[in-house]
Design a protein around this motif. Structure first.
Motif, PDB file in Angstrom:
ATOM      1  N   LEU A  66      -9.929 -23.176  -1.083  1.00  0.00           N
ATOM      2  CA  LEU A  66      -8.565 -22.879  -1.035  1.00  0.00           C
ATOM      3  C   LEU A  66      -8.344 -21.450  -1.415  1.00  0.00           C
ATOM      4  N   LYS A  67      -8.551 -21.455  -2.465  1.00  0.00           N
ATOM      5  CA  LYS A  67      -8.143 -20.052  -3.336  1.00  0.00           C
ATOM      6  C   LYS A  67      -9.006 -18.756  -2.666  1.00  0.00           C
ATOM      7  N   GLU A  68     -10.441 -19.036  -2.327  1.00  0.00           N
ATOM      8  CA  GLU A  68     -10.804 -17.928  -1.658  1.00  0.00           C
ATOM      9  C   GLU A  68     -10.340 -17.741  -0.224  1.00  0.00           C
ATOM     10  N   THR A  69      -9.791 -18.756   0.433  1.00  0.00           N
ATOM     11  CA  THR A  69      -9.018 -18.493   1.762  1.00  0.00           C
ATOM     12  C   THR A  69      -7.905 -17.626   1.554  1.00  0.00           C
ATOM     13  N   CYS A  70      -6.865 -18.082   0.561  1.00  0.00           N
ATOM     14  CA  CYS A  70      -5.668 -17.521   0.393  1.00  0.00           C
ATOM     15  C   CYS A  70      -6.038 -16.027  -0.006  1.00  0.00           C
ATOM     16  N   ASP A  71      -7.014 -15.786  -0.779  1.00  0.00           N
ATOM     17  CA  ASP A  71      -7.200 -14.342  -1.193  1.00  0.00           C
ATOM     18  C   ASP A  71      -7.835 -13.608  -0.085  1.00  0.00           C
ATOM     19  N   LYS A  72      -8.444 -14.000   0.838  1.00  0.00           N
ATOM     20  CA  LYS A  72      -9.040 -13.381   2.000  1.00  0.00           C
ATOM     21  C   LYS A  72      -8.110 -13.118   2.812  1.00  0.00           C
ATOM     22  N   ILE A  73      -6.942 -14.018   3.057  1.00  0.00           N
ATOM     23  CA  ILE A  73      -5.869 -13.755   3.996  1.00  0.00           C
ATOM     24  C   ILE A  73      -5.003 -12.582   3.578  1.00  0.00           C
ATOM     25  N   TYR A  74      -4.653 -12.544   2.164  1.00  0.00           N
ATOM     26  CA  TYR A  74      -3.985 -11.449   1.676  1.00  0.00           C
ATOM     27  C   TYR A  74      -4.908 -10.278   1.785  1.00  0.00           C
ATOM     28  N   TRP A  75      -6.037 -10.174   1.410  1.00  0.00           N
ATOM     29  CA  TRP A  75      -6.869  -9.126   1.765  1.00  0.00           C
ATOM     30  C   TRP A  75      -6.828  -8.512   2.841  1.00  0.00           C
ATOM     31  N   PHE A  76      -6.834  -9.350   3.956  1.00  0.00           N
ATOM     32  CA  PHE A  76      -6.846  -8.964   5.470  1.00  0.00           C
ATOM     33  C   PHE A  76      -5.546  -8.364   5.626  1.00  0.00           C
ATOM     34  N   LEU A  77      -4.218  -8.949   5.260  1.00  0.00           N
ATOM     35  CA  LEU A  77      -3.009  -8.497   5.670  1.00  0.00           C
ATOM     36  C   LEU A  77      -2.670  -7.212   5.010  1.00  0.00           C
ATOM     37  N   TYR A  78      -3.089  -6.962   3.583  1.00  0.00           N
ATOM     38  CA  TYR A  78      -2.539  -5.927   2.722  1.00  0.00           C
ATOM     39  C   TYR A  78      -3.438  -4.896   3.192  1.00  0.00           C
ATOM     40  N   ASN A  79      -4.912  -4.880   3.740  1.00  0.00           N
ATOM     41  CA  ASN A  79      -5.548  -3.865   3.984  1.00  0.00           C
ATOM     42  C   ASN A  79      -5.857  -3.386   5.261  1.00  0.00           C
ATOM     43  N   HIS A  80      -5.152  -4.221   6.123  1.00  0.00           N
ATOM     44  CA  HIS A  80      -5.303  -3.728   7.566  1.00  0.00           C
ATOM     45  C   HIS A  80      -4.013  -3.473   8.213  1.00  0.00           C
ATOM     46  N   ILE A  81      -2.696  -3.803   7.861  1.00  0.00           N
ATOM     47  CA  ILE A  81      -1.533  -3.799   8.187  1.00  0.00           C
ATOM     48  C   ILE A  81      -0.456  -2.931   7.413  1.00  0.00           C
ATOM     49  N   GLN A  82      -0.071  -1.703   7.665  1.00  0.00           N
ATOM     50  CA  GLN A  82       0.968  -0.983   7.073  1.00  0.00           C
ATOM     51  C   GLN A  82       2.170  -1.673   6.628  1.00  0.00           C
ATOM     52  N   TYR A  83       2.866  -1.328   5.744  1.00  0.00           N
ATOM     53  CA  TYR A  83       4.424  -1.818   5.255  1.00  0.00           C
ATOM     54  C   TYR A  83       5.144  -0.932   5.980  1.00  0.00           C
ATOM     55  N   LYS A  84       6.371  -1.401   6.470  1.00  0.00           N
ATOM     56  CA  LYS A  84       7.519  -0.696   6.950  1.00  0.00           C
ATOM     57  C   LYS A  84       8.770  -1.560   6.723  1.00  0.00           C
ATOM     58  N   ALA A  85       9.845  -1.310   6.163  1.00  0.00           N
ATOM     59  CA  ALA A  85      10.884  -2.160   5.904  1.00  0.00           C
ATOM     60  C   ALA A  85      11.569  -1.932   7.348  1.00  0.00           C
TER      61      ALA A  85
END
Length: 237
Positions: A66-85
């Motif tokens: 479960l931890k590895e999966t959550c970490d991988k989802i976070y990694w994917f979102l943070y590193n592939h999708i830019q932030y804009k408010a």
């Protein structure tokens, strides 16, 4: 403080993931007006409607724990999708739309939709958490992210939980004064119906079996003879 400059990051290209998402045009549809509780309700509706868009990428991101999966989802979102408010308009993007617009950026609501869709496809229980922050408009709910209970059987967050927050560089839970959690449950359907009137029932009939004398010994004998002739012919060349 410019929150865009504070939370923007250098993102990866991500072209290898593009075939895993359906093509969408990102056309805008008005979903209505409301407060932050209405926003969370709409987030949940988006997850129910569009989670199928992450079916293939979820297979790539799911890990053995479960931890590895959550970490991988976070990694994917943070590193592939830019932030804009978001500005005055609150934009809730489907995962396919978010990935298409990953360079221009999305905000916490869309990160939460994306993470929730992935978790739904993985069969992992989770909640959408909205919080009030003491350092920013403390009287309002101003941030949203996903939490995943360690106890997947009961879903009780008192036993601990992981967070998935694609807006932050460290995936740590912000300080908050109040939180409200909404569990994301996909709809379930029971399938059954009486037989329509007037339709004939199909009755299985037993097929008669008639024993026939086998020709296999004769065929095998012919095959062996031809094989012997072939081998005999080769050995005398």
């Amino acid at each position: 403080m410019d929150i865009d400059n504070l939370l923007q990051r250098n993102i990866l290209g991500g072209q290898e993931y593009e075939p895993l998402f359906p093509r969408v045009s990102c056309d805008k549809t008005k979903l209505g007006n409301g407060n932050t509780f209405d926003t969370v309700r709409m987030i949940k509706e988006m997850v129910i409607k569009y989670n199928h868009q992450t079916k293939e990428v979820a297979k790539v991101l799911q890990k053995s724990s479960l931890k590895e999966t959550c970490d991988k989802i976070y990694w994917f979102l943070y590193n592939h999708i830019q932030y804009k408010a978001d500005g005055l308009e609150q934009n809730l993007r489907s995962p396919a739309c978010a990935f298409r617009q990953r360079v221009s950026g999305v905000d916490c609501k869309t990160y939460s939709i994306f993470a929730s869709c992935l978790l739904a496809n993985m069969g992992i229980r989770h909640y959408i958490r909205q919080i009030k922050q003491p350092s920013f408009r403390p009287d309002l709910y101003t941030h949203v992210y996903v939490i995943v209970p360690l106890n997947q059987e009961t879903g009780d967050i008192k036993d601990g939980y992981f967070i998935i927050d694609g807006t932050t560089s460290n995936n740590r839970e912000p300080i908050y004064t109040m939180a409200h959690d909404t569990e994301v449950n996909l709809p379930h359907y029971g399938l059954n119906a009486p037989t329509a009137k007037g339709k004939r029932k199909t009755i299985a009939t037993k097929t008669k079996t008639v024993a026939k004398e086998s020709n296999k010994p004769l065929l095998l004998g012919i095959g062996a003879l031809l094989g012997g002739l072939f081998l005999f012919g080769k050995s005398n060349k």
